[in-house]
Design an enzyme around this catalytic site. Structure first.
Site, PDB file in Angstrom:
ATOM      1  N   ASP A 161       2.891  -6.892   4.348  1.00 19.13           N
ATOM      2  CA  ASP A 161       2.435  -5.942   3.339  1.00 19.13           C
ATOM      3  C   ASP A 161       3.583  -5.110   2.790  1.00 19.13           C
ATOM      4  O   ASP A 161       3.410  -4.365   1.838  1.00 19.13           O
ATOM      5  CB  ASP A 161       1.363  -5.017   3.943  1.00 19.13           C
ATOM      6  CG  ASP A 161       0.708  -4.106   2.906  1.00 19.13           C
ATOM      7  OD1 ASP A 161       0.318  -4.619   1.839  1.00 19.13           O
ATOM      8  OD2 ASP A 161       0.592  -2.897   3.165  1.00 19.13           O
TER       9      ASP A 161
ATOM     10  N   GLU B 241      10.649  -3.148  -3.239  1.00 18.02           N
ATOM     11  CA  GLU B 241       9.292  -3.039  -3.774  1.00 18.02           C
ATOM     12  C   GLU B 241       9.328  -2.368  -5.147  1.00 18.02           C
ATOM     13  O   GLU B 241      10.062  -1.401  -5.326  1.00 18.02           O
ATOM     14  CB  GLU B 241       8.420  -2.224  -2.805  1.00 18.02           C
ATOM     15  CG  GLU B 241       8.249  -2.897  -1.450  1.00 18.02           C
ATOM     16  CD  GLU B 241       7.335  -2.121  -0.515  1.00 18.02           C
ATOM     17  OE1 GLU B 241       6.787  -1.079  -0.930  1.00 18.02           O
ATOM     18  OE2 GLU B 241       7.171  -2.558   0.630  1.00 18.02           O
TER      19      GLU B 241
ATOM     20  N   HIS C  28       1.870  -3.985  -0.509  1.00 22.45           N
ATOM     21  CA  HIS C  28       1.897  -2.663   0.114  1.00 22.45           C
ATOM     22  C   HIS C  28       0.565  -1.934  -0.114  1.00 22.45           C
ATOM     23  O   HIS C  28       0.509  -0.837  -0.672  1.00 22.45           O
ATOM     24  CB  HIS C  28       3.056  -1.818  -0.397  1.00 22.45           C
ATOM     25  CG  HIS C  28       3.480  -0.770   0.593  1.00 22.45           C
ATOM     26  ND1 HIS C  28       4.762  -0.317   0.703  1.00 22.45           N
ATOM     27  CD2 HIS C  28       2.764  -0.076   1.539  1.00 22.45           C
ATOM     28  CE1 HIS C  28       4.846   0.617   1.659  1.00 22.45           C
ATOM     29  NE2 HIS C  28       3.638   0.772   2.175  1.00 22.45           N
TER      30      HIS C  28
END
Length: 322
Positions: A264, A269, A288
């Site tokens: 996750d 990111e 996430h």
């Protein structure tokens, strides 16, 4: 957008476009203009894009706010970040500039992250993404999954989230073990697990799940040596922070088909569209989502509005000091 000609507020990284509807931004009054930014602001553009704003509202650690960027934002007077802590924000640099920093309550992130961890574990064990795609494409079953009862779940970290995962693991019939640098047998037992040496956890577990805070001492705590100890076909779960795992070693093991992974969180990111992790068939990936729930978001944004209003009154709440 709430319009006004006084204080300008930027709500950053509102990926789902929900921030405006989850709190009463209009209560801040006509002198406050709020912009909701759904797309990440690239670092190269951050100084220019954010320069007009007196208030920045950050969602967790999505937007790093370091000393260099802070120095390039002359209008900045208040930063509100969601959650209790944010290592991506240089609070000392903000404090040195006289900029107020506030946080919000944590919400149900711990509960939600534990639930997502279990979901990833089950998705890996039963090849769910592959079979979801098969059904959507008009095909029928072509994978053979496995049950988890009687297998071993090894937890790297046994804090609040790890203990919740341990409880669900036991309910599913898994043997639960744990290791962390300062974990004692007594604390492990209280958390619903059996303390084992670090090497044994990786070599004996059918599922390894990471529940550690990212710090210099934990960065890369799962490297090539740890991954090499894992059983062939074992599942590695990470819902904590991407850099806990050596990404290159993980990619190598996945490419060789030695292990499976439920992830996750990632080193970078949002995960780039062309990242090699997206192409491996033995990894279940989520963007996430651990803390991303309606209840948590509502608390985050309501607390953010409260923090801005209190700061305007000269009585800021939940002030973060370096």
């Amino acid at each position: 957008m709430t319009h006004g000609d006084g204080i300008r507020v930027a709500v950053l990284d509102d990926y789902q476009g929900v921030a405006e509807g989850l709190a009463d931004w209009g209560s801040l009054g006509p002198g406050v203009a709020v912009d909701f930014l759904s797309e990440p602001v690239p670092r190269a553009e951050a100084a220019a894009r954010l320069a007009p704003y007196a208030v920045l509202c950050l969602m967790r650690e999505r937007m790093p706010l370091d000393a260099e960027l802070i120095a390039a934002l002359p209008a900045l007077q208040l930063v509100v970040f969601t959650g209790g802590r944010n290592p991506s924000v240089d609070s000392a640099a903000l404090h040195a500039r006289g900029i107020t920093v506030c946080n919000t309550r944590n919400g149900e992130g711990g509960i939600a992250t534990a639930e997502l961890t279990v979901a990833l574990m089950l998705a890996c064990a039963r090849n769910l993404p592959r079979e979801f795609a098969n059904m959507a494409g008009g095909r029928w079953q072509d994978s053979v999954g496995e049950s988890l009862e009687g297998r071993t779940l090894g937890l790297v970290g046994l804090g609040r989230i790890g203990a919740r995962v341990a409880a669900v693991g036991r309910a599913l019939g898994l043997r639960v073990t744990a290791w962390s640098p300062n974990l004692t047998p007594e604390r492990a037992e209280a958390g619903g697990a059996t303390l084992v040496p670090r090497e044994a956890l990786f070599s004996e577990s059918d599922v390894v799940s990471l529940h550690m805070v990212l710090a210099p001492s934990t960065r890369g705590i799962v490297g090539a040596a740890e991954i090499a100890r894992m059983r062939r076909g074992a599942i590695l779960l990470n819902t904590s922070r991407g850099p806990l795992i050596d990404e290159a070693a993980l990619l190598a093991a996945l490419a060789e088909g030695r292990i499976r992974a439920g992830l996750d969180v990632f080193d970078r990111e949002p995960l780039p569209a062309d990242h090699p992790l997206r192409a491996v068939p033995n990894a279940v990936l989520t963007p996430h989502l651990g803390y991303v729930t309606q209840s948590t978001y509502r608390m985050f944004y309501e607390d953010t509005v409260e923090a801005i209003a209190a700061w305007r009154r000269g009585a800021p709440v939940r002030v973060v000091t370096p």
